[in-house]
Scaffold this active site. Structure first.
Site, PDB file in Angstrom:
ATOM      1  CE1 TYR A 168       8.084   0.862  -9.121  1.00  0.00           C
ATOM      2  CE2 TYR A 168       6.000   0.443  -8.030  1.00  0.00           C
ATOM      3  CZ  TYR A 168       7.378   0.428  -8.018  1.00  0.00           C
ATOM      4  OH  TYR A 168       8.061  -0.021  -6.917  1.00  0.00           O
ATOM      5  N   GLY A 322      -0.445  -5.566   3.982  1.00  0.00           N
ATOM      6  CA  GLY A 322       0.792  -5.774   3.262  1.00  0.00           C
ATOM      7  C   GLY A 322       1.927  -6.221   4.146  1.00  0.00           C
ATOM      8  NE  ARG A 323       5.134  -1.373   5.398  1.00  0.00           N
ATOM      9  CZ  ARG A 323       5.478  -0.288   6.101  1.00  0.00           C
ATOM     10  NH1 ARG A 323       6.736  -0.097   6.445  1.00  0.00           N
ATOM     11  NH2 ARG A 323       4.576   0.607   6.434  1.00  0.00           N
ATOM     12  CB  CYS A 346       4.639  -5.011  10.664  1.00  0.00           C
ATOM     13  SG  CYS A 346       5.587  -3.912   9.583  1.00  0.00           S
ATOM     14  CB  CYS A 349      12.003  -1.415  11.085  1.00  0.00           C
ATOM     15  SG  CYS A 349      12.117  -3.013  10.247  1.00  0.00           S
ATOM     16  CB  CYS A 352      10.466  -5.356   4.022  1.00  0.00           C
ATOM     17  SG  CYS A 352       9.380  -3.985   4.449  1.00  0.00           S
TER      18      CYS A 352
END
Length: 371
Positions: A168, A322-323, A346, A349, A352
Site C-alpha cells: 500500500y 488473521g484468517r 481455516c 482457500c 475471503c
C-alpha cells in the site's frame, strides 16, 4: 521462555496476553466509511480473550480506500461510530488499536482527486491509473495521517498502527519495486523511508509521547527486486528513532507482473496459500527485534499454541492471528486453552480474498458472517 498467556506492556498500555487479532479487511463499513452493526458484531466476537485487537485498514482519506466498504477516519463525523467500536473491543478485555492506511496505487478505483497517488506511477492494481506524488500530494498525505490519528485518539483507541506493508502507499515508498524516484524520497533506504518517517514524526508530535504507535512493516518481499530483510532492518531502526513503539511484521509472500492495456501491473499477496510453509516472519522476528530495539509482532498461519509459542521462542513478543479468526471467532481463546482440536480450521482457500473483490468479506467455513 515467554508464553502466549503472559502479560505484556507497551508504554503504559498493559496487555493481558501475547495474542493479537491481525487487521482483517471486511468491507462491512458504509460507503461513507462509517461503523455499522456488522462491524461491531464482527469485532465483539473476535475480541474474546485477545490481548490486542488491531482494527482493519482504515482510510485516512476517501480516495485511499482498499474496498468501497473500508472504514474511514478522514472526517470528524466518523469519530462517534469509532468510539463505539473501541468500547466494544475494550468491553471484552482487549486493547483496541486501529490501523491507518492509504492504499495509494493499490486503492479501489474511485473518481476522486488523489486516487492512484504513488511514488513513481507503478501500477499495483488493475483498473487504476497511478500518478507520481508531488510535494503538495505528500504534504496532504502527512496531514491526513495526522488528523486520522488524532481522531482515533479522540474516539478512545489505545493506540494506532500506521500501515507500511503489503505494497500500500507507504509500503510503495519503502519498496525498491515501486519507488524509482531520484529525489530525496527515493534511492537508498533513507530516501525511500523519508515519507513514512515524516508521517510517524508528525503523528508522534500530534498524539503525544505516551500514545502507542505501531508500524506494520514488510520483513521481506519475496518478489524479484523487492525489499530485502536488511532494508527492513535499516527502515525499522529509522522508524524506532522517529517514535514507533512496536513493529508489526508481515511480508510479501509472492508477486507477479501482469500486462493490462499495454501497462505492467505489479500483483502481490501477503497471504499464505495452503501449500506454503509458515515461519518466514517468525524466523526473522528475533533479528529484527535485536536490530531495532522494538517489540515485534509475528504473523503467518500461527494457528496453534505450539506454533505461537515457537514464534515467541524465535524472538517475537506477540503473535498475530488473521484468517483463522474469520473462520472461528473463538480461535484465540481455544489456542490459549490448548484446545486446538476444537478450532474450526481455516483451509487457506483464499475465498475471503476473492470475496473482497466483490465488496464484503465471506468465508467458505464460516457462513455466519455479517451480510
Amino acid at each position: 521462555m515467554n508464553r502466549l498467556d503472559d502479560q505484556f506492556k507497551i508504554k503504559e498500555m498493559a496487555v493481558r496476553n501475547r495474542l493479537v487479532l491481525a487487521p482483517l479487511t471486511t468491507g462491512y463499513g458504509t460507503e461513507q466509511g462509517e461503523v455499522t452493526p456488522g462491524i461491531l458484531a464482527f469485532y465483539k466476537a473476535r475480541s474474546l480473550q485477545m490481548g490486542i485487537v488491531i482494527v482493519e485498514a482504515t482510510a485516512v482519506s476517501p480516495e485511499g480506500r482498499i474496498v468501497p466498504g473500508s472504514l474511514g477516519l478522514w472526517e470528524d463525523s466518523q469519530v462517534p461510530g469509532m468510539g463505539d467500536l473501541a468500547r466494544t473491543i475494550q468491553g471484552e478485555g482487549a486493547k483496541a488499536v486501529i490501523q491507518l492506511n492509504h492504499a495509494g496505487a493499490k486503492a479501489w478505483p474511485l473518481e476522486l482527486p488523489g486516487n492512484g497517488v504513488s511514488p513513481s506511477g507503478i501500477a499495483c492494481r488493475p483498473g487504476i491509473a497511478p500518478f507520481e506524488a508531488g510535494p503538495q500530494d505528500m504534504d496532504r498525505l502527512v496531514t491526513a495521517f495526522v488528523h486520522a490519528a488524532v481522531r482515533a485518539q479522540t474516539a478512545g483507541f489505545d493506540g494506532v498502527e500506521i500501515h507500511g506493508a503489503h505494497l500500500y502507499l507507504l509500503s510503495q515508498f519503502l519498496s525498491p519495486l515501486t519507488n524509482l524516484r531520484k529525489d530525496k524520497y527515493g534511492g537508498g533506504v533513507e530516501g525511500r523511508a523519508a515519507l513514512p518517517l515524516r508521517v510517524v514524526t508528525a503523528v508522534r508530535d500530534a498524539v503525544g509521547a505516551d500514545f502507542p504507535i505501531f508500524f506494520r512493516l514488510n520483513a521481506v518481499e519475496r518478489v524479484e527486486g523487492g525489499q530485502p530483510t536488511y532494508d527492513a532492518l535499516a527502515a525499522g531502526r529509522l522508524l524506532a528513532g522517529a517514535g514507533v513503539d512496536v513493529l508489526d511484521l508481515s511480508l510479501a509472500v509472492g508477486g507477479t507482473w501482469k500486462e493490462e492495456d499495454g501497462r505492467r501491473v505489479l500483483m502481490t499477496t501477503s497471504a499464505y496459500d495452503k501449500d506454503q510453509a509458515t515461519g518466514d516472519v517468525t524466523a526473522l522476528a528475533g533479528g529484527i527485534r535485536s536490530a531495532c530495539g522494538l517489540p515485534v509482532i509475528a504473523v503467518g498461519r500461527l494457528n496453534s499454541r505450539i506454533d505461537g509459542e515457537a514464534a515467541l521462542a524465535d524472538g517475537a513478543d506477540m503473535v498475530a492471528i488473521g484468517r483463522q479468526m474469520i473462520c472461528d471467532p473463538e480461535a484465540g481463546a481455544k489456542i490459549l486453552a490448548g484446545e486446538t482440536a476444537d478450532i474450526l480450521e481455516c483451509e487457506a482457500c483464499m475465498a475471503c480474498f476473492a470475496s473482497l473483490g466483490k465488496g464484503k468479506l465471506k468465508c467458505k467455513v464460516n457462513r455466519n458472517l455479517p451480510d
